[in-house]
Design an enzyme around this catalytic site. Sequence first.
Site, PDB file in Angstrom:
ATOM      1  N   THR A 187     -85.724  53.024  19.596  1.00 59.53           N
ATOM      2  CA  THR A 187     -86.265  51.742  20.027  1.00 59.53           C
ATOM      3  C   THR A 187     -86.943  51.067  18.848  1.00 59.53           C
ATOM      4  OG1 THR A 187     -88.389  52.742  20.520  1.00 59.53           O
ATOM      5  CG2 THR A 187     -86.813  52.758  22.293  1.00 59.53           C
ATOM      6  N   ASP A 218     -87.934  55.699  28.680  1.00 55.57           N
ATOM      7  CA  ASP A 218     -89.399  55.672  28.693  1.00 55.57           C
ATOM      8  C   ASP A 218     -90.000  54.344  28.279  1.00 55.57           C
ATOM      9  OD1 ASP A 218     -88.341  56.390  26.062  1.00 55.57           O
ATOM     10  OD2 ASP A 218     -90.430  56.546  25.449  1.00 55.57           O
TER      11      ASP A 218
END
Length: 330
Positions: A187, A218
């Site tokens: 990410t 997440d």
Amino acid sequence: MTKKLHILLAMCVCTLINTAAQQREYAIAVHGGAGVMAGLENDRARAEAYYSALDTALTIGNDILSTGGHGEEAVMAVISYFEDNPLFNAGRGATVTAEGAFELDAAIMLGRDLAAGAVAGVKTVRHPIRAAYAVMTASPHVMLSGNGAERFAAGQGLEIVDNMFFATPRTMRWVEQFKLESGKNGTVGCVVRDTHGNLVAGTSTGGMLGKNWGRIGDTPVIGAGTYADNAACAVSCTGHGEYFIRHAVAYNLCARYKHLGETVEEAADFIIRRELNAEEGNGGLIAVDKNGHIAMPFNSGGMFRGFIYKEKGASAIVKETGIGKEMKKH
């Protein structure tokens, strides 16, 4: 005044002086994903492109923080930059699902009041981090997903694009070959302690390559991939999201800092190198504590990362970026 009270007051004054001395004027850390960085050590031009991008992201954030801007402004500006840079797995650099589409997630959290916003599985919002901010500031909710999140974002005046806007020549090769290239993992994220003493964390992702069934990792889960609390730390995670969710990594770090009295470095290292390794959770995180101290551990082959901080009273900033184990000073 008794001798005992004199000693007590002296101890309190000492504590206040030491705490103030430890606080940095401001600090910012960024990450662009963790994973296997194989090949980058032999591809100088590509490695330099990542270093340059990390440096640009830090400069964007520093320009805001150094002039007294708020942490959320810096986080959104930095992550918006990452979302427009196809080098990273967010926005224009997103990975593709098993169906050949793009599904994006993002979250932001403010440490001063625990306000948070997140979006999951959006396909048409150019800057998911801005949609997450809008959820936080313009709705009574914390997380919106899918079509509903997209309708909300459009209603807030955010830029809406066709899903193929996120496609790049490299991602379209993935559709044809369905294999993961190095350097496209995880990410992007940004954590900040601003000059007002507030902590902010933000994270954005293009998801896991080849994911099915609307899988969500997440990143948009507050407490797992993103968390901020002015009494502790701001945290943004990157890696195998299922493990980061199971271990509530971002909140876990803040809890260890607050309740066990660990430093941000100790808490982060324990979680990434011991708790997650036990579960084979691959990845890393960036964190900044309430005093501006930074941690950036990872248990993978590398992590795109960098930081800037300014000590109180100093005339210059300290800046470093890294890809593998080594950090480059600027």
